[in-house]
Enzyme design. Structure first.
Site, mmCIF file in Angstrom:
data_model
loop_
_atom_site.group_PDB
_atom_site.id
_atom_site.type_symbol
_atom_site.label_atom_id
_atom_site.label_comp_id
_atom_site.label_asym_id
_atom_site.label_seq_id
_atom_site.Cartn_x
_atom_site.Cartn_y
_atom_site.Cartn_z
ATOM 1 C CE LYS A 69 1.880 -0.825 8.777
ATOM 2 N NZ LYS A 69 1.845 0.323 7.834
ATOM 3 C CE LYS A 93 -4.605 -6.276 2.054
ATOM 4 N NZ LYS A 93 -3.920 -5.328 1.132
ATOM 5 C CE LYS A 105 -5.304 1.007 0.938
ATOM 6 N NZ LYS A 105 -4.446 -0.128 1.025
ATOM 7 C CB THR A 189 3.068 -6.554 -2.176
ATOM 8 O OG1 THR A 189 3.242 -5.606 -1.121
ATOM 9 C CG2 THR A 189 1.591 -6.810 -2.390
ATOM 10 C CG ASN A 220 5.893 -2.352 -5.105
ATOM 11 O OD1 ASN A 220 5.256 -3.204 -4.491
ATOM 12 N ND2 ASN A 220 7.171 -2.143 -4.873
ATOM 13 C CB SER A 353 4.169 -2.934 6.839
ATOM 14 O OG SER A 353 4.310 -2.164 5.673
HETATM 15 N N1 GLU Z 1 -0.782 -0.652 0.802
HETATM 16 C C1 GLU Z 1 -0.494 -1.998 1.114
HETATM 17 C C2 GLU Z 1 -1.756 -2.824 1.201
HETATM 18 O O1 GLU Z 1 -2.768 -2.502 0.643
HETATM 19 C C3 GLU Z 1 0.412 -2.138 2.338
HETATM 20 C C4 GLU Z 1 -0.111 -1.567 3.603
HETATM 21 C C5 GLU Z 1 0.935 -1.496 4.718
HETATM 22 O O2 GLU Z 1 2.053 -1.952 4.528
HETATM 23 O O3 GLU Z 1 0.571 -0.987 5.770
HETATM 24 O O4 GLU Z 1 -1.753 -3.885 1.758
#
Ligand code: GLU
Length: 419
Positions: A69, A93, A105, A189, A220, A353
């Site tokens: 994810k 995370k 990613k 976030t 954001n 998410s």
């Molecule tokens: N891009 C965000 C992060 O770095 C969210 C990732 C997501 O929602 O999967 O945490």
């Protein structure tokens, strides 16, 4: 010279977490590289009739706990090593928040401000054509990241549906609400960063109404962090922003900058350069300001050794991913500045998410209140558990957070028989 290669830094963090948490060395061997990295070339027919070929990546770091994810970023500095590191941080995370995911990613090396809307849509669709076989709500699940948003997710989902014939909204998160997005995802976030900032203030005895914050970034994460901090009673006294023409600039008002005025100005002018509610200062002055809290909410490696030496704050809450270089981290630890790491501080986004994915699976949708009422206790719980480890084992906040997450990931790996 500082080592700014993000994957090497990420590996050092992983190694130190293995040692501090007394975790089997085999875990380090397995996790030091992503399970899969894809590099693709994406040809786009430009508006002037020419063809431009962009490079895109998707890294799936670990699927020990569940599908990978993580977001997709559009930025000129995207590299394979950066994407690999960011995917490792996503594994950590998700582990911190006990989500049923591993880390992933993606990114495209592009300056999106130089593309027309149509070109950007072509690029987003081309990216999905290149990697769709490796995506799925039980395989790998993209989301927004730097310079991508709900609109981009909408194009990507549409391309995915056309290619596969299956309407599976849970393959992407951070979608517009009408496409199965979750209420509160856009704000999540920044809201999470604010919960964590409040929690650390409570722990170290700072009264919110007397706490000053300086903030880097008004994208954001930065803009919602600003909004919710103000709602909670904090005073944001300075903001560092970046502009394509003039580079970095900062705004400062010792009495606090008003979020409402700031966001209105941004909406009308698309920049904050001539904002009247604050004095203009340069980035050097910004980094030397005296404040209680610093929240970097821009890109990685913003805080290097030089900046670490001159910061005059008590706490850093990492809104961005990887904003502190590893040498700066050492300096800040020596100086007694507490750093609340990204993988906890900005985990509100991926947590909502996850809620979006759950709602997509059920085909049943929650109110914003319900989303936030789940997010807050779950971030508080992670914060408290990590605080306990930090105190018991006498670790830095970052070390404790990595150990906490790695215990979970390594346990899953063990039960799957990976070592
Ligand atoms: N891009 C965000 C992060 O770095 C969210 C990732 C997501 O929602 O999967 O945490």
């Amino acid at each position: 010279m500082e080592n700014l290669n993000p994957i090497e830094n990420a590996r050092l963090q992983l190694k130190s977490a293995c040692e501090l948490g007394d975790i089997d060395k085999k875990v380090y061997e397995i996790l030091k590289n992503p399970q899969r990295v894809i590099e693709i070339s994406i040809p786009v027919k430009m508006d002037d009739g020419s063809i431009k070929v962009f490079t895109g990546y998707r890294s799936c770091h670990s699927t020990a706990i569940g599908p990978s994810k993580g977001g997709v970023r559009f930025h000129p500095n995207v590299t394979m090593d950066e994407v690999k590191a960011l995917s490792m941080w996503m594994s950590f995370k998700c582990g911190v928040m006990n989500l049923p995911y591993g880390g992933g990613k993606g990114g495209i090396e592009v300056d999106p401000s130089e593309l027309s809307e149509r070109e950007l849509e072509e690029l987003s669709r081309g990216y999905i054509r290149g990697i769709y076989k490796y995506l799925g709500d039980d395989i790998d699940i993209p989301a927004p990241d730097v310079n991508t948003n709900g609109k981009v997710m909408g194009w990507m989902l549409d391309e995915y549906i056309k290619l596969t014939g299956h309407h599976r909204p849970g393959v992407f998160t951070g979608k517009p609400i009408s496409l199965g997005g979750s209420k509160g995802r856009t704000e999540a976030t920044g809201l999470g960063v604010t919960y964590i900032t409040r929690n650390i203030c409570h722990k170290i005895g700072l009264k919110l109404s007397e706490t000053s914050v300086i903030l880097q970034g008004f994208g954001n994460v930065g803009s919602y962090t600003f909004k919710f901090l103000e709602d909670m009673g904090f005073k944001v006294i300075a903001l560092l922003e970046w502009d394509k023409e003039i580079g970095e600039y900062a705004l400062y008002n010792k009495n606090g900058i008003s979020y409402e005025k700031l966001s209105k100005f941004k909406e009308q002018n698309d920049t904050l350069i001539d904002f009247e509610g604050a004095n203009k200062i340069n980035s050097e002055e910004f980094w030397s300001l005296k404040a209680d809290i610093l929240i970097p909410a821009a890109l990685e490696n913003s805080i290097n050794e030089e900046i670490a030496e001159k910061l005059d704050v008590k706490v850093i809450v990492e809104g961005a991913n990887g904003p502190v270089t590893s040498s700066a981290d050492e300096i800040l630890n020596d100086r007694g500045i507490t750093i609340v790491p990204d993988i906890l501080a900005n985990s509100g986004g991926v947590t909502v998410s996850y809620y979006e994915w759950v709602q997509n699976k059920y085909g049943y949708y929650w109110s914003q209140e319900e989303v936030f009422s789940r997010l807050e206790p779950s971030m508080n719980e992670a914060f408290e558990n990590i605080w306990k480890i930090k105190e018991e084992k006498n670790l830095t906040f970052r070390q404790a957070t990595y150990v906490y997450s790695l215990i979970r990931i390594s346990e899953a790996m063990k039960y799957r028989g990976w070592f």
